[in-house]
Design an enzyme around this catalytic site. Structure first.
Site, PDB file in Angstrom:
ATOM      1  CB  SER A  39      -0.958  -0.040   1.192  1.00 63.56           C
ATOM      2  OG  SER A  39      -1.982   0.900   1.057  1.00 63.56           O
ATOM      3  CG  ASP A  61      -6.809  -2.745  -3.586  1.00 61.80           C
ATOM      4  OD1 ASP A  61      -7.415  -1.814  -3.026  1.00 61.80           O
ATOM      5  OD2 ASP A  61      -5.562  -2.836  -3.610  1.00 61.80           O
TER       6      ASP A  61
END
Length: 352
Positions: free
Chosen positions: A196, A296
């Site tokens: 991330s 996602d």
């Protein structure tokens, strides 16, 4: 950025369950944190800090906390595999084959503003990665926004990478020389990677390494970006158009890097089409692995980035690994699932 079901220890109390305070709120970034008028910060999400393991009971991996810099304060947790099931000695310096180990500089996620190299989730994850890959890993505790807005995290992680590389040469100038790096590290197999926000940092550090040399002539062998946090001013692919201008991703970026010249189109967050974005052909590594998850919200950006690297003229070898039925950072939150196990094995196979 997505919410997940977390497998925390029995004694874990979520920060969001802490009783509310009577202090006045100055600003907030929900659901992540609040900033009060007295300057204090309340983080509403994140896993608890846990101590290092000697060894970890599940994996046998050893870890300890180290200091990388005192100005600014940068620390880390270093991990090494258990060289022998019969030698639970954290000071043991010879592995079973007398061979050096690949080195991974790892950068945690959390939107640049929550989580820690010392948190339960990341500690559990690094134990698995190190056990599976048999690497020497350094998980960097970089400074967080809003107390230390970006580019502080970029600078800290660059400093950490340089500190690691410096162990390959004369050690007189290395603060807190680390015996595990000296005894076990193979500086010809130096990797950097993250999840991330950590994937975003890994990209930016790899670009910087193309213009600023690492100590002792050390080169990055590979970079992995898992569910990297990239964004921009306009939706791409299947990203939803409605409400895009007020997306959480944009709000997070403006919160953690308010002074960035290009805003949400700065190349640090939009490396493909950002304002003045440097060519991805300059990435200073010979191997790259980009991991995405089908559910996602950041999936399209990761694929776009991977394709741009492939088309940039970069001379290395890039690979894309996708798990279609999973969401953001599933392999950290739901680490005992079969899909997480498969992804960790894929990351481990990259670190050779």
């Amino acid at each position: 950025m997505a919410s997940q079901s977390n497998n925390y220890p029995d004694n874990f109390t979520s920060p969001s369950s802490i009783a509310s305070t009577d202090k006045e709120v100055a600003r907030e970034l929900l659901p992540l944190l609040r900033v009060y008028t007295d300057g204090s910060v309340e983080r509403l999400l994140g896993s608890p800090v846990v101590p290092p393991s000697s060894p970890d009971p599940e994996t046998g991996v050893f870890s300890k906390d180290i200091t990388i810099s005192t100005n600014p304060n940068i620390s880390a947790r270093i991990y090494r595999p258990n060289f022998s099931q019969s030698k639970y000695d954290p000071n043991y310096h010879d592995n079973e084959n007398g061979q050096k180990l690949p080195i991974l500089v790892y950068l945690h996620g959390g939107g640049f503003c929550i989580e820690s190299a010392f948190s339960f989730l990341d500690h559990r994850y690094l134990n698995r990665i190190v056990s599976e890959s048999r690497t020497l890993a350094i998980s960097v505790e970089y400074r967080l926004a809003p107390e230390s807005p970006l580019p502080a995290a970029y600078e800290d992680c660059w400093t950490a990478l340089r500190w690691v590389a410096a162990h390959s040469g004369a050690l007189e100038q290395v603060l807190g020389r680390e015996p595990w790096l000296i005894s076990h590290g193979d500086f010809g197999r130096l990797y950097i990677g993250g999840d991330s926000a950590g994937g975003n940092i890994a990209h930016n550090v790899a670009l910087r390494a193309a213009t600023e040399s690492l100590p002792c002539g050390v080169k990055l062998r590979g970079v992995f970006l898992s569910h990297p946090f990239f964004w921009g001013s306009k939706p791409i692919g299947s990203e939803p158009k409605e409400g895009f201008e007020n997306s959480l991703e944009r709000l997070v970026w403006e919160f953690v890097y308010p002074s960035v010249p290009g805003g949400i189109n700065d190349p640090t967050i939009n490396p493909v089409s950002g304002i003045g974005a440097p060519s991805l052909a300059g990435l200073a590594c010979s191997r790259m692995l980009v991991c995405v998850a089908g559910k996602d919200r950041l999936r399209e950006r990761g694929v776009w980035y991977y394709e741009a690297v492939k088309e940039s003229g970069w001379k290395g070898e890039a690979e894309l690994f996708e798990v279609e039925e999973e969401d953001h950072a599933f392999h950290i939150f739901n680490i005992d699932s079969q899909n997480a196990n498969n992804m960790i094995k894929r990351l481990a196979s990259f670190l050779v």
